[in-house]
Design a protein around this motif. Structure first.
Motif, PDB file in Angstrom:
ATOM      1  N   GLY A 194       0.813  -1.209   0.000  1.00 36.27           N
ATOM      2  CA  GLY A 194       0.000   0.000   0.000  1.00 36.27           C
ATOM      3  C   GLY A 194       0.848   1.261   0.000  1.00 36.27           C
ATOM      4  N   ALA A 195       0.181   2.351  -0.242  1.00 42.73           N
ATOM      5  CA  ALA A 195       0.848   3.663  -0.244  1.00 42.73           C
ATOM      6  C   ALA A 195       0.997   4.150   1.188  1.00 42.73           C
ATOM      7  N   PRO A 196       2.045   4.878   1.498  1.00 40.25           N
ATOM      8  CA  PRO A 196       2.210   5.446   2.849  1.00 40.25           C
ATOM      9  C   PRO A 196       1.064   6.398   3.179  1.00 40.25           C
ATOM     10  N   PHE A 197       0.778   6.523   4.461  1.00 39.91           N
ATOM     11  CA  PHE A 197      -0.330   7.358   4.910  1.00 39.91           C
ATOM     12  C   PHE A 197      -0.146   8.815   4.463  1.00 39.91           C
ATOM     13  N   ALA A 198       1.076   9.307   4.544  1.00 38.20           N
ATOM     14  CA  ALA A 198       1.326  10.708   4.149  1.00 38.20           C
ATOM     15  C   ALA A 198       0.959  10.930   2.685  1.00 38.20           C
ATOM     16  N   GLU A 199       1.269   9.954   1.844  1.00 38.43           N
ATOM     17  CA  GLU A 199       0.936  10.080   0.422  1.00 38.43           C
ATOM     18  C   GLU A 199      -0.574  10.055   0.214  1.00 38.43           C
ATOM     19  N   LEU A 200      -1.262   9.176   0.938  1.00 32.82           N
ATOM     20  CA  LEU A 200      -2.720   9.118   0.819  1.00 32.82           C
ATOM     21  C   LEU A 200      -3.364  10.419   1.300  1.00 32.82           C
ATOM     22  N   ALA A 201      -2.830  10.981   2.377  1.00 37.10           N
ATOM     23  CA  ALA A 201      -3.361  12.255   2.879  1.00 37.10           C
ATOM     24  C   ALA A 201      -3.132  13.365   1.864  1.00 37.10           C
ATOM     25  N   ALA A 202      -1.970  13.365   1.224  1.00 41.37           N
ATOM     26  CA  ALA A 202      -1.674  14.387   0.204  1.00 41.37           C
ATOM     27  C   ALA A 202      -2.607  14.229  -0.989  1.00 41.37           C
ATOM     28  N   ARG A 203      -2.902  13.004  -1.375  1.00 40.82           N
ATOM     29  CA  ARG A 203      -3.828  12.760  -2.508  1.00 40.82           C
ATOM     30  C   ARG A 203      -5.216  13.298  -2.198  1.00 40.82           C
ATOM     31  N   ARG A 204      -5.610  13.194  -0.911  1.00 38.44           N
ATOM     32  CA  ARG A 204      -6.935  13.688  -0.507  1.00 38.44           C
ATOM     33  C   ARG A 204      -6.941  15.206  -0.381  1.00 38.44           C
ATOM     34  N   GLY A 205      -5.768  15.827  -0.479  1.00 43.56           N
ATOM     35  CA  GLY A 205      -5.705  17.274  -0.338  1.00 43.56           C
ATOM     36  C   GLY A 205      -5.472  17.723   1.092  1.00 43.56           C
ATOM     37  N   ASP A 206      -5.215  16.787   1.992  1.00 36.86           N
ATOM     38  CA  ASP A 206      -4.980  17.114   3.401  1.00 36.86           C
ATOM     39  C   ASP A 206      -3.470  17.238   3.621  1.00 36.86           C
ATOM     40  N   HIS A 207      -2.892  18.344   3.101  1.00 42.01           N
ATOM     41  CA  HIS A 207      -1.438  18.509   3.099  1.00 42.01           C
ATOM     42  C   HIS A 207      -0.869  18.713   4.501  1.00 42.01           C
ATOM     43  N   ALA A 208      -1.628  19.343   5.383  1.00 40.40           N
ATOM     44  CA  ALA A 208      -1.151  19.542   6.752  1.00 40.40           C
ATOM     45  C   ALA A 208      -0.998  18.196   7.467  1.00 40.40           C
ATOM     46  N   ARG A 209      -1.961  17.332   7.262  1.00 37.43           N
ATOM     47  CA  ARG A 209      -1.900  16.009   7.892  1.00 37.43           C
ATOM     48  C   ARG A 209      -0.763  15.180   7.291  1.00 37.43           C
ATOM     49  N   ALA A 210      -0.557  15.295   5.990  1.00 37.29           N
ATOM     50  CA  ALA A 210       0.530  14.578   5.325  1.00 37.29           C
ATOM     51  C   ALA A 210       1.870  15.038   5.882  1.00 37.29           C
ATOM     52  N   GLU A 211       2.040  16.342   6.038  1.00 40.39           N
ATOM     53  CA  GLU A 211       3.298  16.870   6.576  1.00 40.39           C
ATOM     54  C   GLU A 211       3.496  16.452   8.033  1.00 40.39           C
ATOM     55  N   ALA A 212       2.406  16.438   8.805  1.00 41.36           N
ATOM     56  CA  ALA A 212       2.498  16.013  10.206  1.00 41.36           C
ATOM     57  C   ALA A 212       2.932  14.549  10.287  1.00 41.36           C
ATOM     58  N   GLN A 213       2.427  13.710   9.400  1.00 45.69           N
ATOM     59  CA  GLN A 213       2.813  12.297   9.380  1.00 45.69           C
ATOM     60  C   GLN A 213       4.292  12.154   9.003  1.00 45.69           C
ATOM     61  N   ARG A 214       4.728  12.883   7.998  1.00 45.80           N
ATOM     62  CA  ARG A 214       6.147  12.818   7.596  1.00 45.80           C
ATOM     63  C   ARG A 214       7.053  13.274   8.743  1.00 45.80           C
ATOM     64  N   ARG A 215       6.641  14.340   9.422  1.00 44.08           N
ATOM     65  CA  ARG A 215       7.435  14.862  10.541  1.00 44.08           C
ATOM     66  C   ARG A 215       7.500  13.833  11.676  1.00 44.08           C
ATOM     67  N   THR A 216       6.370  13.220  11.986  1.00 46.64           N
ATOM     68  CA  THR A 216       6.336  12.203  13.040  1.00 46.64           C
ATOM     69  C   THR A 216       7.272  11.038  12.701  1.00 46.64           C
ATOM     70  N   LEU A 217       7.224  10.570  11.469  1.00 46.21           N
ATOM     71  CA  LEU A 217       8.107   9.474  11.050  1.00 46.21           C
ATOM     72  C   LEU A 217       9.581   9.878  11.111  1.00 46.21           C
ATOM     73  N   ARG A 218       9.881  11.113  10.705  1.00 50.77           N
ATOM     74  CA  ARG A 218      11.279  11.608  10.796  1.00 50.77           C
ATOM     75  C   ARG A 218      11.730  11.678  12.237  1.00 50.77           C
ATOM     76  N   ASP A 219      10.873  12.219  13.109  1.00 47.19           N
ATOM     77  CA  ASP A 219      11.224  12.380  14.531  1.00 47.19           C
ATOM     78  C   ASP A 219      11.461  11.029  15.213  1.00 47.19           C
ATOM     79  N   ARG A 220      10.752  10.030  14.780  1.00 48.34           N
ATOM     80  CA  ARG A 220      10.890   8.689  15.382  1.00 48.34           C
ATOM     81  C   ARG A 220      11.946   7.850  14.684  1.00 48.34           C
ATOM     82  N   GLY A 221      12.549   8.397  13.646  1.00 52.23           N
ATOM     83  CA  GLY A 221      13.612   7.677  12.971  1.00 52.23           C
ATOM     84  C   GLY A 221      13.139   6.570  12.052  1.00 52.23           C
ATOM     85  N   VAL A 222      11.871   6.609  11.678  1.00 51.39           N
ATOM     86  CA  VAL A 222      11.322   5.577  10.784  1.00 51.39           C
ATOM     87  C   VAL A 222      11.616   5.910   9.346  1.00 51.39           C
ATOM     88  N   ALA A 223      11.531   7.176   8.991  1.00 46.14           N
ATOM     89  CA  ALA A 223      11.765   7.565   7.595  1.00 46.14           C
ATOM     90  C   ALA A 223      12.736   8.723   7.519  1.00 46.14           C
TER      91      ALA A 223
END
Length: 94
Positions: free
Chosen positions: A65-94
């Motif tokens: 499947g597609a990552p959650f941040a990408e799905l949020a961006a596709r839906r037009g929810d860019h703030a949520r997509a960025e928050a997900q990317r930031r969370t993953l970066r902060d936790r060292g996942v991505a």
């Protein structure tokens, strides 16, 4: 004389029936207890195999499947997509 013999025979018949029933129930309980461990092991093995298959299936679907941040961006929810990317970066996942 015959009357007490009849009562004695009746009492003996009841006692024999009770003794037979107790022996049967106790014997069954012992046999059931011995077989319970084997039956439980079989059920647990079947459940573990089913759970393993389910976990593999979910992991496979999630990997495809597609990552959650990408799905949020596709839906037009860019703030949520960025928050997900930031969370993953902060936790060292991505």
């Amino acid at each position: 004389m015959a009357m007490w013999l009849d009562a004695w025979d009746a009492g003996r018949a009841v006692g024999d029936a009770e003794g037979h029933q107790r022996g049967h129930v106790e014997g069954y309980a012992l046999g059931h207890t011995d077989g319970r461990a084997e039956a439980l092991a079989e059920v647990e093995a079947a459940e573990a195999a089913r759970d393993d298959a389910l976990v593999r299936s979910i992991a496979s679907a999630a990997a495809q499947g597609a990552p959650f941040a990408e799905l949020a961006a596709r839906r037009g929810d860019h703030a949520r997509a960025e928050a997900q990317r930031r969370t993953l970066r902060d936790r060292g996942v991505a």
